[in-house]
Scaffold this active site. Structure first.
Site, PDB file in Angstrom:
ATOM      1  N   THR A 170       0.838  -1.193   0.000  1.00 43.98           N
ATOM      2  CA  THR A 170       0.000   0.000   0.000  1.00 43.98           C
ATOM      3  C   THR A 170       0.878   1.249   0.000  1.00 43.98           C
ATOM      4  O   THR A 170       1.800   1.358   0.811  1.00 43.98           O
ATOM      5  CB  THR A 170      -0.931   0.002   1.234  1.00 43.98           C
ATOM      6  N   GLU A 253      -2.763  -2.901  13.876  1.00 44.33           N
ATOM      7  CA  GLU A 253      -3.191  -2.892  12.469  1.00 44.33           C
ATOM      8  C   GLU A 253      -4.568  -3.537  12.324  1.00 44.33           C
ATOM      9  O   GLU A 253      -5.435  -3.041  11.601  1.00 44.33           O
ATOM     10  CB  GLU A 253      -2.159  -3.642  11.611  1.00 44.33           C
ATOM     11  N   ARG A 254      -4.780  -4.625  13.034  1.00 52.84           N
ATOM     12  CA  ARG A 254      -6.057  -5.339  12.900  1.00 52.84           C
ATOM     13  C   ARG A 254      -7.210  -4.528  13.491  1.00 52.84           C
ATOM     14  O   ARG A 254      -8.325  -4.533  12.959  1.00 52.84           O
ATOM     15  CB  ARG A 254      -5.937  -6.733  13.521  1.00 52.84           C
TER      16      ARG A 254
HETATM   17  C1  LIG Z   1      -5.276  -4.001  -0.995  1.00 56.41           C
HETATM   18  C2  LIG Z   1      -4.198  -4.713  -0.233  1.00 56.41           C
HETATM   19  C3  LIG Z   1      -3.265  -3.978   0.470  1.00 56.41           C
HETATM   20  C4  LIG Z   1      -2.210  -4.608   1.130  1.00 56.41           C
HETATM   21  N1  LIG Z   1      -1.256  -3.845   1.742  1.00 56.41           N
HETATM   22  C5  LIG Z   1      -0.123  -4.449   2.195  1.00 56.41           C
HETATM   23  C6  LIG Z   1       0.990  -3.665   2.649  1.00 56.41           C
HETATM   24  O1  LIG Z   1       0.938  -2.426   2.703  1.00 56.41           O
HETATM   25  N2  LIG Z   1       2.117  -4.315   3.013  1.00 56.41           N
HETATM   26  C7  LIG Z   1       2.228  -5.684   2.982  1.00 56.41           C
HETATM   27  O2  LIG Z   1       3.266  -6.197   3.323  1.00 56.41           O
HETATM   28  N3  LIG Z   1       1.178  -6.454   2.593  1.00 56.41           N
HETATM   29  C8  LIG Z   1       0.014  -5.868   2.177  1.00 56.41           C
HETATM   30  N4  LIG Z   1      -1.041  -6.643   1.741  1.00 56.41           N
HETATM   31  C9  LIG Z   1      -0.921  -8.088   1.776  1.00 56.41           C
HETATM   32  C10 LIG Z   1      -1.901  -8.790   2.716  1.00 56.41           C
HETATM   33  O3  LIG Z   1      -1.517  -8.627   4.046  1.00 56.41           O
HETATM   34  C11 LIG Z   1      -1.935 -10.272   2.261  1.00 56.41           C
HETATM   35  O4  LIG Z   1      -2.641 -10.298   1.030  1.00 56.41           O
HETATM   36  C12 LIG Z   1      -2.584 -11.177   3.255  1.00 56.41           C
HETATM   37  O5  LIG Z   1      -1.787 -11.315   4.404  1.00 56.41           O
HETATM   38  C13 LIG Z   1      -2.838 -12.584   2.660  1.00 56.41           C
HETATM   39  O6  LIG Z   1      -1.695 -13.084   2.056  1.00 56.41           O
HETATM   40  P1  LIG Z   1      -1.782 -13.682   0.555  1.00 56.41           P
HETATM   41  O7  LIG Z   1      -2.458 -12.690  -0.303  1.00 56.41           O
HETATM   42  O8  LIG Z   1      -0.437 -14.137   0.151  1.00 56.41           O
HETATM   43  O9  LIG Z   1      -2.735 -14.925   0.665  1.00 56.41           O
HETATM   44  P2  LIG Z   1      -2.302 -16.419   1.072  1.00 56.41           P
HETATM   45  O10 LIG Z   1      -1.500 -16.406   2.308  1.00 56.41           O
HETATM   46  O11 LIG Z   1      -1.718 -17.075  -0.133  1.00 56.41           O
HETATM   47  O12 LIG Z   1      -3.719 -17.077   1.372  1.00 56.41           O
HETATM   48  C14 LIG Z   1      -4.538 -17.641   0.343  1.00 56.41           C
HETATM   49  C15 LIG Z   1      -5.694 -18.369   1.022  1.00 56.41           C
HETATM   50  O13 LIG Z   1      -5.179 -19.428   1.838  1.00 56.41           O
HETATM   51  C16 LIG Z   1      -5.674 -19.313   3.154  1.00 56.41           C
HETATM   52  N5  LIG Z   1      -4.682 -19.745   4.153  1.00 56.41           N
HETATM   53  C17 LIG Z   1      -3.356 -19.437   4.188  1.00 56.41           C
HETATM   54  N6  LIG Z   1      -2.798 -19.962   5.279  1.00 56.41           N
HETATM   55  C18 LIG Z   1      -3.777 -20.589   5.975  1.00 56.41           C
HETATM   56  C19 LIG Z   1      -3.829 -21.301   7.202  1.00 56.41           C
HETATM   57  N7  LIG Z   1      -2.749 -21.474   7.967  1.00 56.41           N
HETATM   58  N8  LIG Z   1      -5.015 -21.819   7.584  1.00 56.41           N
HETATM   59  C20 LIG Z   1      -6.122 -21.643   6.827  1.00 56.41           C
HETATM   60  N9  LIG Z   1      -6.140 -20.963   5.653  1.00 56.41           N
HETATM   61  C21 LIG Z   1      -4.984 -20.428   5.249  1.00 56.41           C
HETATM   62  C22 LIG Z   1      -5.961 -17.826   3.330  1.00 56.41           C
HETATM   63  O14 LIG Z   1      -6.906 -17.601   4.378  1.00 56.41           O
HETATM   64  C23 LIG Z   1      -6.508 -17.466   1.959  1.00 56.41           C
HETATM   65  O15 LIG Z   1      -7.877 -17.772   1.878  1.00 56.41           O
HETATM   66  C24 LIG Z   1      -2.131  -6.028   1.120  1.00 56.41           C
HETATM   67  C25 LIG Z   1      -3.089  -6.778   0.439  1.00 56.41           C
HETATM   68  C26 LIG Z   1      -4.105  -6.140  -0.243  1.00 56.41           C
HETATM   69  C27 LIG Z   1      -5.097  -6.981  -1.008  1.00 56.41           C
END
Ligand SMILES: Cc1cc2nc3c(=O)[nH]c(=O)nc-3n(C[C@H](O)[C@H](O)[C@H](O)COP(=O)(O)OP(=O)(O)OC[C@H]3O[C@@H](n4cnc5c(N)ncnc54)[C@H](O)[C@@H]3O)c2cc1C
Length: 391
Positions: A170, A253-254
């Site tokens: 972001t 953050e949350r």
């Molecule tokens: C608009 C936006 C802004 C953001 N801003 C930032 C930022 O400023 N800085 C930054 O660093 N990040 C940022 N993020 C990243 C955000 O924190 C991640 O997208 C989020 O943590 C999920 O990670 P991922 O997208 O890799 O999904 P994944 O980790 O690949 O998850 C995919 C799916 O698998 C599920 N899953 C994964 N692990 C488990 C588990 N142990 N048990 C059950 N289910 C699981 C998840 O719930 C999800 O449904 C941003 C994301 C968005 C969309």
């Protein structure tokens, strides 16, 4: 006419706020009315915020309300942040709150781990709105699984060489200061360190500006680091301290994201109620149909519950008592309420609810992020279940 219940929904929880919160709330409302609301739709369509918005927000006192005054912050507590989040969401674009608010997740590692000299150099320009800060944790191969980060910082001469990529950052396109999580050792947790990286460093590049479903006024970047040379003092805190710091800052953050959730629900409820009173069908205002009345009643009930939960958890965080599982639960609750209430608001607005010019349409898309960003709904449930079942 505003009813007692409507006033209650819009009011902060009195017991939690003092005069400074009320003054700040009024200042935020003025800023949003004059500087945000008239332009939010255009910024959403342009997928960008005007460059001077950060400085104007800083002048109005909105940037960093909880940071120490010695560093240019407001010296307030987390409830000031809840209040400013509510005001910004009322402007009709959570993207504005996200863009201006990226410093709220990027600067805590500087505050928690940085030396006084690092803090003095890095924090004040961001809080004056002169530089934009972004947090770079997520990678193409590591999101929920933070310990899977592969971006590497290795010692090079007196300093460091940074290589890897970051995703979904972001404000990453606009940012000047990047706070980057990188691997400095093999251990999944204590092998991680934070670095303060000047975006102008050779080897640092924006690979892509990403297009999103919601939060459109805030930019989101994929970033590349190709043997970027950093000075020794780019390292924040002792080597290997990043993971613990990150876990600590997740609670805040949350709660911030949860505050976005109850604020989305609040605004969508107001717009749905106003529309239902105005709109006539079959010779009567649609607010007279019991189905619509009960939808509104459910929306109000759930909004009140989410707001109460956010305020309670924020007051407990101010007092140093908020548990990680509590923040996770409140984030899931408020995210669900935002999703459902914004969905019903679109339904009550009918065709207008599907038009991009309405707040309910924009906020219903913005609400989708709340079950993903800052830890997914499923990962939050793991945090809650661990505290509940495994404790
Ligand atoms: C608009 C936006 C802004 C953001 N801003 C930032 C930022 O400023 N800085 C930054 O660093 N990040 C940022 N993020 C990243 C955000 O924190 C991640 O997208 C989020 O943590 C999920 O990670 P991922 O997208 O890799 O999904 P994944 O980790 O690949 O998850 C995919 C799916 O698998 C599920 N899953 C994964 N692990 C488990 C588990 N142990 N048990 C059950 N289910 C699981 C998840 O719930 C999800 O449904 C941003 C994301 C968005 C969309």
């Amino acid at each position: 006419m505003t009813t007692g219940l409507e006033a209650l929904l819009d009011a902060p929880f009195e017991g939690d706020l003092d005069a400074s919160h009320h003054m700040f709330r009024a200042a935020c409302a003025r800023f949003v009315r004059d500087e945000v609301a008239p332009h939010a739709h255009a910024w959403e369509e342009a997928e960008a915020l005007p460059p001077d918005l950060w400085r104007r927000a800083a002048d109005a006192g909105l940037l960093g309300p909880t940071f120490p005054q010695a560093l240019g912050g407001g010296g307030g507590d987390v409830l000031h942040l809840v209040v400013s989040t509510e005001a910004l969401v009322r402007g009709g674009s959570v993207g504005v709150a996200a863009g201006l608010g990226s410093l709220e997740i990027a600067l805590p590692p500087v505050l928690h781990l940085g030396t006084p000299a690092q803090q003095a150099a890095l924090v004040p320009p961001v809080l004056r709105g002169e530089r934009v800060a972004a947090l770079c944790v997520t990678e193409p191969g590591a999101g929920s699984d933070v310990a899977g980060v592969r971006t590497t910082a290795r010692r090079a001469g007196d300093g460091w060489a940074l290589s890897g990529s970051k995703l979904f950052v972001t404000s990453g396109v606009r940012a000047d200061l990047l706070v980057v999580l990188a691997r400095t050792g093999p251990d999944p947790h204590v092998g991680l360190s934070f670095f303060a990286v000047d975006k102008a460093t050779p080897g640092v590049a924006v690979s892509r500006a990403l297009q999103k479903t919601g939060w459109r006024a805030s930019d989101t970047a994929e970033l590349a680091f190709e043997d970027a040379r950093l000075p020794a003092d780019a390292l924040l805190g002792p080597e290997g301290a990043a993971f613990g710091c990150l876990m600590q800052t997740f609670v805040r953050e949350r709660l911030l994201l949860a505050a976005q959730g109850h604020a989305i629900a609040q605004v969508c409820l107001e717009d749905a109620l106003a529309h239902a009173r105005r709109r006539e069908a079959f010779g009567r205002p649609i607010v007279g149909f019991q189905v619509v009345r009960h939808k509104l009643a459910d929306m109000a009930t759930r909004t009140l519950a989410a707001k109460a939960a956010v305020y309670r958890a924020a007051a407990r965080l101010r007092d140093g008592a908020c548990l990680p599982a509590e923040a996770a639960a409140v984030k899931n609750l408020a995210g669900d309420v935002a999703r459902d209430v914004s969905h019903e608001a679109v339904q009550i607005l009918g065709g207008m609810g599907y038009m991009r010019e309405t707040r309910a349409e924009r906020l219903s898309r913005d609400a989708r992020l709340l079950s993903i960003g800052g830890g997914t709904r499923e990962v939050m449930n793991e945090v809650i279940a661990r505290a509940l079942v495994d404790a």
